[in-house]
Design an enzyme around this catalytic site. Sequence first.
Site, mmCIF file in Angstrom:
data_model
loop_
_atom_site.group_PDB
_atom_site.id
_atom_site.type_symbol
_atom_site.label_atom_id
_atom_site.label_comp_id
_atom_site.label_asym_id
_atom_site.label_seq_id
_atom_site.Cartn_x
_atom_site.Cartn_y
_atom_site.Cartn_z
ATOM 1 N N HIS A 158 0.818 -1.224 0.000
ATOM 2 C CA HIS A 158 0.000 0.000 0.000
ATOM 3 C C HIS A 158 0.846 1.266 0.000
ATOM 4 O O HIS A 158 0.371 2.344 -0.331
ATOM 5 C CB HIS A 158 -0.929 -0.001 1.219
ATOM 6 C CG HIS A 158 -2.013 -1.023 1.105
ATOM 7 N ND1 HIS A 158 -3.302 -0.703 0.756
ATOM 8 C CD2 HIS A 158 -1.991 -2.373 1.224
ATOM 9 C CE1 HIS A 158 -4.033 -1.806 0.706
ATOM 10 N NE2 HIS A 158 -3.255 -2.834 0.985
ATOM 11 N N ASP A 366 3.405 9.566 -0.847
ATOM 12 C CA ASP A 366 2.219 8.806 -0.434
ATOM 13 C C ASP A 366 2.011 7.689 -1.444
ATOM 14 O O ASP A 366 2.129 7.933 -2.649
ATOM 15 C CB ASP A 366 0.990 9.743 -0.446
ATOM 16 C CG ASP A 366 -0.002 9.429 0.662
ATOM 17 O OD1 ASP A 366 -0.088 8.262 1.061
ATOM 18 O OD2 ASP A 366 -0.692 10.363 1.115
#
Length: 456
Positions: A158, A366
């Site tokens: 992720h 991110d």
Amino acid sequence: MPKPRPIVIVANRLPVHRSGDRFVENAGGLVTALVPALKTRGGAWVGWSGSSRATTRPFKYENFRIQPVHISEAEIEGFYNQLSNRTLWPLYHDAIRTPEFDHSWWRPYVVVNHRFAKATAAVTPRNGLVWVHDYHLQLVPAMLRAMRPDVRIGFFLHVPFPPEELFAWLPWRERILEGLLGADVVGFQTQAAARNFSRAAREYSPAEGTDSELLWERRKVKVASYPISIDFNWFADAAATPEATREAALLRRRVGAGRKIFLSVDRLDYTKGIDLRLLAFEAMLKRRRSLANDCVFIQIASPSREPVHEYAQMRIRIEQLVGRINGEFSEPGRVSVHYFRRGFTREQLASYYRAADVMIVTPLRDGMNLVAKEFVATRSDYSGVLVLSEFAGAARELRQAIIVNPRNIEGMADAFEAALTLPKADARHRMAVLRTVVRRHDVFEWADEFLRALAG
Ligand code: ADQ
């Protein structure tokens, strides 16, 4: 049509928690995406209950099995707070904070990964499909393959996978690579992350092959990007309810009718760039003081990983900046920065997204960033402007956002001003394109795509 195969999900946390004598699903993207698939296919979810005390037994939830993995207090420290969050998290986010490498943290990481692999081996049916998630569990694929060579194993990261020169810092780099190469499919948020992994694997392990397919121990390992997404319809509907409409209108009145709302929503994490965006807002107000009347900044920041020192420091810095900006620019009844250090429900977030004029999503790095996609989903009237960091995985897809470099404070201040003055037609066009991108690729599509690749 053949019945879809059962799946076993392996993730740090379980998808449900106990509330009185019931089980409640945890909020979060992964649960939203995978619980529906588990409900129809059956299978199991292997994860940590979230408490060192819990001795929860396995149980049936809906149509699938919940298999808790026990982790002791001391193991949580080494496996989770230290190796996962003080070594891997900063290293994988471009070493924004200096990662720490302490040999005493590695053992609990190995031990806990092994326990997850064993629990998974015990619940996976013959020739089953197993999908392992995230940086906490990178050793599970190879450990599981050694125990259960019959199963297909997928892994999804992720967070970003760093460039190979940074990954090389890791004293256990070969072990991590071998762990991941135990999978049949290794998935990433972006192509850049997938490429970084393949290069690191060719450099620091005996694996050979291309950026999209590696050969390891006479097996093919598929390497690809599967950008995660959100439940688009849920957010679109939640923001359109009469309550959300009322809440959004109330919020606009309470911050001062007519003022433009800048909104940010994050976990309180140093990767999210909260301090730099506050500096950019301050820079904008310094340039044009009159904007203090016309604009307000709302920062919603949910507490996160507070036992880790860097997080406590970050919080102090942000709170000082909020105080400094308000000290300089607020007036009685007209605050410049509203700062909420608490988590909001998804319904509350939907009405805040709906009320915002400019959404500021400016992480330094991110994996994806779902907040950007959630905002877009709520804008059924095509109003609103998204300012997005080029270092969020989401920037690969959300190209119609105003893209910024979060380290360029003056550049960000320019972008904030540009967002305020963007012609309506231009803003509407950009939002229409953004919405199409997110609607076409929602989280259910993401899960289907990965599971199709995994089934081979
Ligand atoms: P996170 O770093 O947690 O996740 P993100 O994708 O921004 O990041 O948010 C995940 C969820 O948390 C979103 O649904 C969001 O609404 C919610 N959230 C964030 N701040 C909140 C707040 N203050 N109050 C309530 N809810 C809040 C990791 C990676 C990301 C990746 C996701 C999913 O770091 O890059 O997008 O996993 O893969």
